[in-house]
Design an enzyme around this catalytic site. Sequence first.
Site, mmCIF file in Angstrom:
data_model
loop_
_atom_site.group_PDB
_atom_site.id
_atom_site.type_symbol
_atom_site.label_atom_id
_atom_site.label_comp_id
_atom_site.label_asym_id
_atom_site.label_seq_id
_atom_site.Cartn_x
_atom_site.Cartn_y
_atom_site.Cartn_z
ATOM 1 N N HIS A 108 0.822 -1.214 0.000
ATOM 2 C CA HIS A 108 0.000 0.000 0.000
ATOM 3 C C HIS A 108 0.856 1.264 0.000
ATOM 4 O O HIS A 108 0.387 2.335 0.367
ATOM 5 C CB HIS A 108 -0.954 0.020 1.202
HETATM 6 FE FE1 FES Z 1 0.158 -1.895 3.800
HETATM 7 FE FE2 FES Z 1 2.806 -2.172 3.950
HETATM 8 S S1 FES Z 1 1.707 -0.466 3.291
HETATM 9 S S2 FES Z 1 1.292 -3.631 4.381
#
Ligand code: FES
Length: 144
Positions: A108
């Site tokens: 993410h």
């Molecule tokens: Fe979501 Fe690393 S940014 S698991």
Amino acid sequence: GAPVEVDISKLEPGQLIRVEWRGKPVWVISRTPKMLEEMKAHEGQLRDPASEEPQQLDSAKNPYRSKRPEIFVAVGICTHLGCSPSFLQGGFGEKVEGTEDGFFCPCHGSKFDMAGRVFQAVPAPLNLEIPPYTFIDDTTIIVG
Ligand code: FES
């Protein structure tokens, strides 16, 4: 889990070695002078600059988040949902202004600097975890 011994005698500046401790990936990285210098520019861009989150050990509560400035030891698990961030050298600049080296989580998009400090405005809430470790001599670390 048993403590893990890590031989860093062959660790080159800029290199990462990965060991496993209690089923977790632990990174040991030799930070270059350039990496240490770059980190100073991150004040003001960090979510938890002083590592005040309760899960952090005292040895993580300095700007380098380590016992020795040049040697960085961290758990290589993103503090968002547990993916494994990538170690980017010389390629991080496209993702974070002003920094070339750091860790980028592909899941993410969380970003951490070379002390595992999380940048603002990403999903990860905390800096990377620093495991307990000790130097038993100049080139040997015990994790755990
Ligand atoms: Fe979501 Fe690393 S940014 S698991």
